[in-house]
Design an enzyme around this catalytic site. Structure first.
Site, short mmCIF file in Angstrom:
data_model
loop_
_atom_site.label_atom_id
_atom_site.label_comp_id
_atom_site.label_asym_id
_atom_site.label_seq_id
_atom_site.Cartn_x
_atom_site.Cartn_y
_atom_site.Cartn_z
N ASP A 1 -0.36 13.44 -17.02
CA ASP A 1 -0.37 13.76 -15.63
C ASP A 1 0.76 12.34 -15.95
O ASP A 1 0.27 11.46 -16.14
CB ASP A 1 -1.52 13.40 -14.90
CG ASP A 1 -1.44 12.39 -14.41
OD1 ASP A 1 -1.04 11.54 -13.66
OD2 ASP A 1 -2.61 11.67 -15.36
N ASP B 1 -8.26 11.26 -9.78
CA ASP B 1 -8.67 10.14 -10.17
C ASP B 1 -9.26 8.86 -9.35
O ASP B 1 -9.56 9.65 -7.92
CB ASP B 1 -6.78 9.55 -10.26
CG ASP B 1 -6.91 8.34 -11.10
OD1 ASP B 1 -7.94 7.29 -11.28
OD2 ASP B 1 -6.11 7.45 -10.83
#
EC number: 2.4.2.29
Length: 371
Positions: free
Chosen positions: A265, A90
């Site tokens: 996720d 991320d």
């Protein structure tokens, strides 16, 4: 990166994602390994016991500690963590948004304070890519401007324009670097405002390796979230993977697969495990409850996970009550196995053109009882 779409069943998709370190079958659930490991598990647990091919690590956390230069000098995340599969990282924008308390948005990036020592830092589109290059991520996320919901329309529009600008700057920077093994995903924003989502897609250049739907599961209702996904997913390129960030429950994941999403996720399976909530095909159970003190059966009959093949609910109940660290590992292995099997079974159903009946059958049983 090569993404092969193998089958479509209504809107649900099954594909293969070919990355530098692994081939990933989609739909895929990515266990969250924020600090370079899944909490309470190591690389052997992830690879050999769970069979995970792709896990998520976080740029913000790895940048602050131990530092991307340390990880880079030690061979990148794969060697550092001894994980032979692939990593998605991320950008760190969400953590700057959620952990720092007082971020400052600038046209060129985000100024934030470290949650560790209070030191000031600046994330720019190029900076977060440089960090991810040092980590040697298989999939890198662009820096984006995340908005908590509900939000005024003016703030949403500002977020969209800034996120699109940063994404396009990131793409140009990435092209100059010529690093084909590090793939770049854009992030579509816009809250639950459908016109804003369309605007975000329109402003974001083509040419990314994949596209994420961001800015959800941050305060909106489930119905609003699903309506937003249903609107946004068809606007994204059909030949690129679609990633729904930070979602969610088993029901959310199946709903989103049915709307054309490929990648997921969420911390839910591991966080819930550590807090005594375990997933079964007939609903969730709380292993700390008294009825499990003498229950000599596994969490789920016929479950093939490491934990269920070896241990009883009574043993897990005891470990949780005793605050033993081993509990977190055994519970996390079960919950992650549940999630990984769920998307694997969903994939098989898509390949066999029976996804809707699979989803209906799963939800009828799953929602039948929780205890």
């Amino acid at each position: 990166m090569d993404f092969q779409l193998q089958a479509v069943d209504d809107n649900a998709r099954a594909g293969l994602l070919n990355l530098a370190h692994s081939q990933v079958a989609t739909p895929v659930f990515m266990p969250v390994g924020t600090q370079g490991c899944i909490k309470s598990l190591d690389a052997t647990d992830a690879q050999e016991i769970l069979g995970a091919k792709l896990i998520l690590a976080n740029t913000y956390h790895m940048y602050l500690r131990p530092g991307e230069k340390v990880v880079g000098q030690l061979g990148g995340l794969h060697r550092f963590a001894q994980f032979q599969g692939s990593f998605l990282t991320d950008s760190g924008g969400f953590q700057a948004f959620s952990l720092s308390g007082n971020i400052k948005l600038q046209e060129d990036g985000i100024v934030f304070k470290s949650h560790i020592d209070g030191s000031k830092h600046l994330f720019t589109p190029a900076k977060v890519l440089d960090i991810q290059y040092s980590l040697n991520s298989d999939i890198m996320m662009v820096l984006d401007d995340l908005v908590g919901l509900p939000a005024p329309l003016k703030r949403l529009e500002e977020s969209i324009k800034r996120s699109a600008k940063w994404a396009n700057l990131s793409l140009e920077y990435h092209k100059q670097k010529n690093r084909p093994s590090n793939n770049l995903f854009a992030i579509i924003q816009g809250g639950t405002h459908l016109k804003m989502r369309s605007l975000s897609v329109g402003l974001t250049h083509e040419g990314f390796d994949g596209y994420a739907i961001g800015g959800l599961a941050v305060g909106e209702s489930v119905d609003e979230m699903l309506e937003t996904i249903a609107h946004t997913a068809p606007l994204l390129p059909k030949d690129k993977p679609r990633y729904l960030m930070g979602v969610g429950t088993p029901e959310n994941i199946l709903d989103a697969i049915g709307l054309g999403v490929d990648m997921f996720d969420c911390v839910m399976p591991t966080r819930n495990a550590r807090n005594a909530t375990l997933f079964t095909y007939s609903g969730k159970i709380s292993i700390k409850n008294a009825p499990y003190k003498l229950d000599n059966t596994p969490i789920e009959e016929n479950c093939a996970c490491y934990t269920c093949k070896r241990y009883s609910k009574a043993y897990l109940h005891h470990l949780f009550r005793a605050k033993e660290l081993t509990y977190a590992r055994l519970a996390s292995l079960h919950n992650l196995h549940f999630y990984l099997e769920l998307v694997k079974n969903a994939r098989n159903a898509i390949l066999e053109k029976r996804f809707l009946s699979f989803k209906k059958e799963f939800l009828e049983k799953y929602n039948s009882r929780s205890h």
